[in-house]
Design an enzyme around this catalytic site. Sequence first.
Site, PDB file in Angstrom:
ATOM      1  N   ASP A 247     105.911  72.401 -12.803  1.00 53.06           N
ATOM      2  CA  ASP A 247     105.470  71.522 -11.741  1.00 53.06           C
ATOM      3  C   ASP A 247     106.355  71.807 -10.525  1.00 53.06           C
ATOM      4  O   ASP A 247     107.368  72.509 -10.624  1.00 53.06           O
ATOM      5  CB  ASP A 247     105.553  70.051 -12.166  1.00 53.06           C
ATOM      6  CG  ASP A 247     104.537  69.183 -11.431  1.00 53.06           C
ATOM      7  OD1 ASP A 247     104.101  69.575 -10.331  1.00 53.06           O
ATOM      8  OD2 ASP A 247     104.189  68.098 -11.936  1.00 53.06           O
ATOM      9  N   CYS A 248     105.978  71.266  -9.400  1.00 50.74           N
ATOM     10  CA  CYS A 248     106.578  71.724  -8.145  1.00 50.74           C
ATOM     11  C   CYS A 248     107.998  71.184  -7.955  1.00 50.74           C
ATOM     12  O   CYS A 248     108.202  69.979  -7.863  1.00 50.74           O
ATOM     13  CB  CYS A 248     105.657  71.360  -6.993  1.00 50.74           C
ATOM     14  SG  CYS A 248     104.060  72.204  -7.185  1.00 50.74           S
TER      15      CYS A 248
END
Length: 715
Positions: A247-248
């Site tokens: 995920d970012c």
Amino acid sequence: MEKKYKFQDEAFSFQERAKDLVDQMTIEEAASQMLFEAAKIERLGVQAFNWWNEALHGAARSGMATVFPQAIGLAASFDPELLERVAEVISTEGRAKYNTFQKYQDYGIYKGITFWSPNVNIFRDPRWGRGQETYGEDPYLTSRLGCAFVRGLQGRDERYLKTAACAKHFAVHSGPEGKRHEFNALASPKDMEETYLPAFEALAKEGVEGFMGAYNRTNGEPCCGSETLMKKKLREEWGFQGYFTSDCWAISDFHLHHMITDTPVESVALALKNGCDLNCGNTYAYLLAALKEGLITEEDIRTGAERLMTTRMKLGMFDEKTPFDQISYEVIDCQEHRDLNEEAARKSLVLLKNNGILPLDKGRLKNVAVIGPNANSITPLNGNYHGTANQYHTVLEAVRASLPDARVNYSKGCHLYEYKLEDPGYAGDCLSEVKQQVDLADVCILVVGMDETIEGEEILGKEGFTGDKKNLRLPESQRSLIRTVIERNKPVILVNMTGSCVDFEHGNYADAIIQAWYPGAMGGKAVADLIFGEYSPSGRLPVTFYRDTNTLPDFEDYSMENRTYKFFKETPLYPFGFGLSYTTFAYENLQFETERLTAGEELRGRVTIRNTGAVSGDELVEIYLTDREASVRVPIQKLVGIQRVSLASGEEKTISFEIEAAQFQIIREDGSREYEAGEFQVSVGGSCPDAYSEMLKGQAVLKKTIMLSCREVSA
């Protein structure tokens, strides 16, 4: 470019070509492909590519698109076939956009064809703001809808992926949003296997191309660097061969917030060693430093790069042509796609209450009041992670279009969440107008709820809102509005636009209640058409509507005890699987091929459904299984089958169904599965098989027992 490499020869497999391509790269070039903004390698003909794109309920964040109902609304359709058709449109529009962006050499964010959707986390707690992105609280429903959505995104071409889907967020992730960068979700092996992992397993085994890890830790391990989840479960046990992305900026959480590593270099090594191929963020800029320090090997980098290039090969990025190259911009939000969007919106709406007021007779209406902060707003139609529709239909606009001969008055009534509507103003500064409009009206359509500005992902800057809900109550401004309208003693239809359950409080006294979710660009028209009887509603709740949070475990408690319809011991406000219709259905002649099942065998059956009402309608057949003699905790009941049946008034159909053998297994505390002889109840009907659901529905559920005998069977 002159063809001199093996990877340029389309006769070889994608895996062979990807390996050859990465073999031609320097280690620096290979590492440059493992950031979400993958670099251009001109000498090899590798174009720059941005992996980050979203397609939760439409091609998102890149301009015009068909904006379908939010995922939780799509889930309320209980219709995998619909989800696949919706995803087919999304992939078509995604390819149309990609072709356009390639034409103009735009390689930026949200311009690619690797979609980081669907979200198949389990919506275990109604306070979670991102629950709207999921398919609800049930692992079976989530699995079937998620796999259908993936099929639609990836297409059915024998050679190429139309777009690449990605299952997220792996795993055990459902809030709280404010702590997600540091939170450790503790889940027992039993809850993991029974609730949190089945949808991911189904998508992995049924061909999803990508996986995304979650921000949080699960049982102490960061999800984007978890040996247990990423290596042992996903790669080794489930046999997943696709790519894995963080995920970012989740990898930087390892050392900044989780404190399980000390430096970015150590975080990179932990993620890569456990199979994270792509970094959404910038921490993988330290890949070469980790290599220099001996924390990773060159082979680790090349393995990750090969997986990424294999996906790009499958998408046809290194071939002369694909079947999707001619999809043009003109298809985006075209009439055909809008028609499907309207169908999806209709099937997503759930009629929770109707004292007989619905459907309204247009000919009898002279004055209608449409009131509420969501009555004429585009924002709640969108939900989060959305594109921009070419045209939106709000409830107010659609009601006006439906009543050309009546006076339709409109008042916003209140701010979505602030105590005053005007500035300067005061609490309830619009309520006198509301009173007047309601007093004049034959009926009031009251449209309330939330939107992505207060319910969603890690929302900052909104006073009192984090994205999650503190409780199930609507903002005080709306509660005061609802109370004011209800106390006028006029007929009221309450339309609620939220991504999860709420406590309606005074709204429970409305004559009808419609749960509209975030219903997409055609949502207002679907609501108006339901109100005026243009179709019969068929949506069902994919989540339990609790009365309040008082009996729920703490939000940070990931145990499934007293959570969701499968384990909740109290009486809910509205149960999972519930939804009313304008017609009635009778179930008859439930039969099985056998009434004594041997472990490892699936159960086949059939049942007849008849439309006993006056209008045509769709019935959603829900099939539940209850283990009556288990030696461990098992669900009170669990969904094991769904089918949508369209029936004209008086028409009947006999449908066949199958219950998978694995549904008869018990899951022990250590997460192991086994068959256990005993009695099971199979329930088939239009709701959960509990007495409260049957009472609300006004329709009995057929129930029949079956005996399971055991033999030596491998689980």
